[in-house]
Enzyme design. Structure first.
Site, mmCIF file in Angstrom:
data_model
loop_
_atom_site.group_PDB
_atom_site.id
_atom_site.type_symbol
_atom_site.label_atom_id
_atom_site.label_comp_id
_atom_site.label_asym_id
_atom_site.label_seq_id
_atom_site.Cartn_x
_atom_site.Cartn_y
_atom_site.Cartn_z
ATOM 1 N N CYS A 1 0.818 -1.209 0.000
ATOM 2 C CA CYS A 1 0.000 0.000 0.000
ATOM 3 C C CYS A 1 0.851 1.257 0.000
ATOM 4 O O CYS A 1 0.667 2.152 -0.828
ATOM 5 C CB CYS A 1 -0.935 -0.006 1.198
ATOM 6 S SG CYS A 1 -1.971 1.463 1.321
ATOM 7 N N HIS B 1 -24.831 23.793 0.903
ATOM 8 C CA HIS B 1 -24.893 24.173 -0.511
ATOM 9 C C HIS B 1 -23.958 25.361 -0.743
ATOM 10 O O HIS B 1 -23.859 26.239 0.110
ATOM 11 C CB HIS B 1 -26.328 24.561 -0.883
ATOM 12 C CG HIS B 1 -26.455 25.135 -2.263
ATOM 13 N ND1 HIS B 1 -26.531 24.338 -3.384
ATOM 14 C CD2 HIS B 1 -26.501 26.423 -2.708
ATOM 15 C CE1 HIS B 1 -26.639 25.108 -4.457
ATOM 16 N NE2 HIS B 1 -26.617 26.379 -4.070
ATOM 17 N N ALA C 1 -6.973 -2.192 1.325
ATOM 18 C CA ALA C 1 -6.166 -1.807 2.484
ATOM 19 C C ALA C 1 -7.030 -1.533 3.705
ATOM 20 O O ALA C 1 -6.675 -1.930 4.827
ATOM 21 C CB ALA C 1 -5.327 -0.572 2.141
#
Length: 467
Positions: free
Chosen positions: A39, A450, A326
């Site tokens: 990883c 928003h 992972a």
């Protein structure tokens, strides 16, 4: 104080080591290479470092659309990119080293071999050996790229995903063999870097994974073609010939579904991304009595204990029969440490999000529409296109889709699938909603800020509530 030995220091191994140390156990972490496993050193982190540069390049090429003037002749400097990649890896590896020191996790450098649940032999690179005694062992050695007989890698023209991350230049033309997660991510990255890219996938769609909704696969296919990436599905590479700095590839139909195949074609480089195999050579599994399947993946019970009492296995070593991600490896690590000596909590694979860093990104969690139907669920699906969000237009990234799979009777959310900008981040809310048993109604009544991309999931659940 119990003594625990862990072989392998990827996300599975180091998560287990840190959790066990915090729980008061004496931990020895055995690693033959750099801390962090695949990883950190040749997977998630370096590829995302490459992807970040690819995303910036894409922005530069469209700078005029954002009213930014100046040169748009941006190009990748591979030498500097490799320096940056290695710098990021070193920084994170140093963090792991510091955590080991802070938590008193002993690090044994060398290749570990399982002798028994109470003993591991470690062979250093200079040939010296030491034996580590303990009360239990966790196997977390991970996996390595699968190589194909028809495409023997030479580290120059034909490369595995590991080799790709060390390229010091961008090949003019690339064929990526395998249209799974790694293949599609590499296709997007190297197309942004300026290469001509062809993806060859043996199955009938890109990302042929049960968890990835077919509608999302089709959307990605369309966007890759828009980006100038050639995609050939239902085709396999049967033979490769290397000569004069090029690779000539011959293909054949993967099944009777495809009546014709592309004629032989030449590329400068081939990336082989067709899967992975367990990295268990020299681990001593057979001698110790650990049962594996026919392909070498370690078999465990629901508590992740192997056939040898006191020996556990986590991460990629469990193979595709589990989930090779992972974050799932880390979850398996936490489960094993929690269960050591008591075995009261089976490992739960029912709700694992996927994050795919293509362009556009993909995030999915729960059941796909096909999976839900296969389970006999009466489902309905609700969709919202990314272009319906003001933030997507402001960003100039309107390609994408939010899709919700809902039980038509209980209204429970069964699955969520997002394709678009920051989909890998957006999927977290859906994962939490499903985990908490929230209905579309619950999410719809949660106020979303928003203008954001996150409000897309709220709008989607509002549509589901009203439908």
């Amino acid at each position: 104080m119990k003594k625990l030995t862990i072989i392998g220091s990827g996300p599975a191994g180091y998560t287990a080591a840190f959790a066990a140390a915090r729980a008061g156990q004496a931990v020895t972490l055995v690693e033959s290479e750099a801390l962090g496993g695949t990883c950190l050193n040749s997977g998630c982190i370096p590829t995302k470092t490459f992807k970040s540069s690819a995303d910036i390049l894409d922005k530069f090429r469209h700078m005029s659309e954002f009213a930014v003037t100046g040169s748009s002749q941006a190009a990748i400097d591979m030498a500097r990119l490799l320096e940056r990649k290695n710098r990021v890896i070193r920084l994170l590896a140093q963090g792991l080293e510091k955590s080991c020191a802070h938590l008193n996790v002993a690090v044994a450098r060398g290749r570990g071999r399982l002798v028994s649940a109470q003993q591991v032999q470690v062979t250093a690179k200079d040939g010296s050996t030491q034996r580590i005694d303990g009360d239990a062992v966790i196997l977390a050695v991970g996996s390595r790229p699968l190589e194909l007989p028809a495409l023997p890698t030479d580290k120059r023209h034909i490369l595995t995903s590991d080799g790709v991350l060390n390229l010091d230049r961008v090949p003019a033309s690339i064929c990526i063999v395998g249209g799974g997660v790694i293949g599609c991510e590499m296709a997007c990255i190297f197309r942004a870097f300026g290469a001509e890219v062809t993806v060859v996938e043996g199955q009938n769609r890109l990302l042929p994974l049960p968890a990835v909704d077919e509608e999302i696969s089709k959307l990605l296919h369309r966007e890759l073609k828009k980006a100038g990436i050639k995609v050939e599905t239902g085709v396999t590479v049967s033979r490769a010939e290397v000569g004069d700095g090029m690779v000539r590839l011959h293909t054949e139909a993967a099944s009777g579904e495809r009546p014709s195949v592309p004629p032989p074609f030449e590329v400068e480089s081939v990336f082989v991304t067709v899967g992975r195999v367990p990295d268990t050579e020299g681990l001593g599994l057979e001698t110790a009595g650990v049962v594996c399947d026919a392909r070498g993946w370690v078999q465990t019970d629901v508590f992740l204990e192997t056939s040898v009492p006191g020996v556990y296995a986590i991460g990629d070593i469990l193979g595709p029969g589990k989930i090779m991600l992972a974050h799932m490896a880390a979850a398996e690590a936490e489960c094993v440490v929690e269960n050591l000596g008591q075995q009261s909590k089976p490992c739960d694979y029912s709700l694992v999000p996927s994050a795919i860093f293509t362009t556009p990104e993909i995030g999915c969690v729960g059941l796909s529409e096909a999976q839900a139907l296969a389970k006999g669920r009466n489902v309905r699906c609700v969709r919202l296109h990314m272009r319906e969000l003001g933030k997507a237009h402001a960003m100039g990234e309107i390609a994408g889709l939010f899709k919700l799979v809902i039980d038509a009777e209980s209204q429970a959310i069964l699955g969520a699938h997002i394709c678009g900008p920051h989909a890998t981040d957006l999927i977290a809310e859906a994962a939490l909603a499903i985990h908490m048993g929230a209905s579309a109604e619950d999410v719809a009544r949660t106020i979303h800020a928003h203008p954001t991309l996150a409000e897309g999931f709220g709008d989607l659940c509002r549509i589901a509530r009203l439908a």
